[in-house]
Design a protein around this motif. Structure first.
Motif, mmCIF file in Angstrom:
data_model
loop_
_atom_site.group_PDB
_atom_site.id
_atom_site.type_symbol
_atom_site.label_atom_id
_atom_site.label_comp_id
_atom_site.label_asym_id
_atom_site.label_seq_id
_atom_site.Cartn_x
_atom_site.Cartn_y
_atom_site.Cartn_z
ATOM 1 N N THR A 154 0.842 -1.193 0.000
ATOM 2 C CA THR A 154 0.000 0.000 0.000
ATOM 3 C C THR A 154 0.878 1.243 0.000
ATOM 4 O OG1 THR A 154 -1.693 -1.172 1.284
ATOM 5 C CG2 THR A 154 -1.846 1.220 1.206
ATOM 6 N N VAL A 155 0.544 2.185 -0.870
ATOM 7 C CA VAL A 155 1.310 3.434 -0.936
ATOM 8 C C VAL A 155 1.055 4.238 0.339
ATOM 9 C CG1 VAL A 155 1.701 5.575 -2.201
ATOM 10 C CG2 VAL A 155 1.166 3.462 -3.453
ATOM 11 N N LYS A 156 2.107 4.476 1.079
ATOM 12 C CA LYS A 156 1.991 5.212 2.337
ATOM 13 C C LYS A 156 1.985 6.712 2.101
ATOM 14 C CE LYS A 156 4.239 5.738 6.856
ATOM 15 N NZ LYS A 156 5.393 5.286 7.685
ATOM 16 N N SER A 157 2.943 7.178 1.311
ATOM 17 C CA SER A 157 3.026 8.613 1.035
ATOM 18 C C SER A 157 3.938 8.885 -0.152
ATOM 19 C CB SER A 157 3.547 9.372 2.269
ATOM 20 O OG SER A 157 4.842 8.899 2.635
ATOM 21 N N ILE A 158 3.830 10.113 -0.687
ATOM 22 C CA ILE A 158 4.694 10.586 -1.772
ATOM 23 C C ILE A 158 5.226 11.953 -1.345
ATOM 24 C CG2 ILE A 158 4.815 11.244 -4.208
ATOM 25 C CD1 ILE A 158 2.358 9.395 -4.637
ATOM 26 N N ILE A 159 6.549 12.082 -1.253
ATOM 27 C CA ILE A 159 7.143 13.304 -0.722
ATOM 28 C C ILE A 159 8.244 13.824 -1.649
ATOM 29 C CG2 ILE A 159 6.631 12.621 1.665
ATOM 30 C CD1 ILE A 159 9.607 11.838 1.953
ATOM 31 N N ASP A 160 8.596 15.081 -1.450
ATOM 32 C CA ASP A 160 9.746 15.689 -2.127
ATOM 33 C C ASP A 160 10.809 15.955 -1.074
ATOM 34 O OD1 ASP A 160 8.857 15.874 -4.844
ATOM 35 O OD2 ASP A 160 7.451 17.423 -4.192
ATOM 36 N N ASP A 161 11.968 15.334 -1.248
ATOM 37 C CA ASP A 161 13.057 15.454 -0.278
ATOM 38 C C ASP A 161 14.226 16.205 -0.924
ATOM 39 O OD1 ASP A 161 14.113 14.153 2.463
ATOM 40 O OD2 ASP A 161 15.734 14.047 0.967
ATOM 41 N N VAL A 162 14.864 17.081 -0.135
ATOM 42 C CA VAL A 162 15.958 17.892 -0.657
ATOM 43 C C VAL A 162 17.102 17.030 -1.148
ATOM 44 C CG1 VAL A 162 17.684 19.654 -0.069
ATOM 45 C CG2 VAL A 162 15.346 19.843 0.821
ATOM 46 N N ASN A 163 17.449 15.999 -0.430
ATOM 47 C CA ASN A 163 18.592 15.150 -0.772
ATOM 48 C C ASN A 163 18.219 13.978 -1.683
ATOM 49 O OD1 ASN A 163 20.515 16.617 0.856
ATOM 50 N ND2 ASN A 163 19.638 15.607 2.675
ATOM 51 N N LEU A 164 17.032 13.420 -1.507
ATOM 52 C CA LEU A 164 16.646 12.208 -2.234
ATOM 53 C C LEU A 164 15.719 12.472 -3.412
ATOM 54 C CD1 LEU A 164 16.072 9.861 0.838
ATOM 55 C CD2 LEU A 164 18.115 10.030 -0.600
ATOM 56 N N GLY A 165 15.250 13.706 -3.591
ATOM 57 C CA GLY A 165 14.352 14.028 -4.694
ATOM 58 C C GLY A 165 12.935 13.568 -4.416
ATOM 59 N N LYS A 166 12.178 13.231 -5.471
ATOM 60 C CA LYS A 166 10.798 12.752 -5.294
ATOM 61 C C LYS A 166 10.846 11.296 -4.828
ATOM 62 C CE LYS A 166 7.739 14.354 -8.041
ATOM 63 N NZ LYS A 166 6.922 15.137 -7.037
ATOM 64 N N VAL A 167 10.133 11.038 -3.758
ATOM 65 C CA VAL A 167 10.202 9.718 -3.111
ATOM 66 C C VAL A 167 8.800 9.116 -2.986
ATOM 67 C CG1 VAL A 167 10.921 8.441 -1.053
ATOM 68 C CG2 VAL A 167 12.220 10.464 -1.800
ATOM 69 N N ILE A 168 8.692 7.844 -3.401
ATOM 70 C CA ILE A 168 7.458 7.069 -3.181
ATOM 71 C C ILE A 168 7.733 6.092 -2.038
ATOM 72 C CG2 ILE A 168 5.784 5.458 -4.159
ATOM 73 C CD1 ILE A 168 6.489 6.523 -6.918
ATOM 74 N N ILE A 169 6.885 6.119 -1.014
ATOM 75 C CA ILE A 169 7.053 5.235 0.155
ATOM 76 C C ILE A 169 5.898 4.239 0.176
ATOM 77 C CG2 ILE A 169 7.286 5.103 2.657
ATOM 78 C CD1 ILE A 169 8.233 8.024 2.587
#
Length: 236
Positions: A154-169
């Motif tokens: 299950t997709v928990k969240s989708i975030i934009d991180d300064v170091n890791l870029g766009k992240v799908i969790i």
């Protein structure tokens, strides 16, 4: 003219003596019969009593077999039984609980691993020009390559991180969470259900690793701790 003397025995027979002898004979026969019957009754009586006793004993034994006493196991017995692992295979009893099979994971994309996981040994960073830890795995691939889900989750969240870029969790079974870092595009949204090998987006760039060759960076968290992705997913 001659007179014949009547024998003595004949006189007896013709007299009252004959009647007396006959009566005595009959009495003797009656006494013998009574004695015989009395003796037989005495002999048969113990046998009948014994038969009745045996029948009573048999009934008692039968009752003891039919009636099952209530036996309460001791505490030691219960403890020893509880220590035995439960197994449904030998018992022959079908369990009502569903059998959950542990899922098999796959890599998000086929490619060579350019940098492995390290939580203790420092690795060189071409972007920063120094040595640092690497809490994930880098898999070489061209930018814009399809990135697939490693399993069903299950997709928990989708975030934009300064170091890791766009992240799908995405959360998976056994408290496993996977972070797909450096995504260029995203095909899923929060709370979506995904299956193994579903395309969740395309690869892009990881800001903290932009000097390295194009790759997808994934991190795995088990029970809130970072661990080796290949080891945790059974792909090592």
């Amino acid at each position: 003219m001659k007179y014949y003397k009547t024998p003595k025995f004949a006189k007896i027979l013709t007299s009252s003596g004959f009647i007396t002898i006959t009566a005595c004979f009959l009495i003797a026969i009656g006494a013998i019969g009574w004695f015989t019957l009395s003796r037989n009754n005495k002999i048969e009586s113990p046998s009948q009593n014994q038969s009745q006793q045996e029948y009573s004993d048999n009934n008692s034994s039968y009752d003891s077999i039919v009636e099952t006493p209530n036996i309460t196991p001791s505490t030691d017995v219960n403890e020893s039984v509880n220590d035995v692992p439960y197994t449904d295979i030998t018992s022959g009893v079908q369990s009502t609980q569903p059998i959950i099979e542990k899922q098999t994971f796959v890599l998000p994309i086929k490619g060579n691993i350019s940098k492995g996981y390290s939580d203790s040994a420092l690795q060189y960073s071409a972007t920063y020009g120094d040595m640092r830890l690497h809490t994930g795995v880098d898999i070489l691939c061209d930018n814009g390559s399809d990135i697939k889900s490693v399993g069903s989750g299950t997709v928990k969240s989708i975030i934009d991180d300064v170091n890791l870029g766009k992240v799908i969790i995405i959360d998976y079974d056994d408290s496993i969470t996977v972070k797909y870092c450096g995504m260029a595009s995203v095909n899923v949204k929060e709370n979506d259900k995904v299956a193994t090998a579903d395309v969740i987006g395309t690869s892009g760039e990881v800001p903290s690793e932009c000097a390295d060759k194009p790759h997808i960076h994934i991190e795995v968290i088990v029970d809130n701790e970072y661990c080796s992705p290949l080891n945790a997913l059974g792909l090592e």
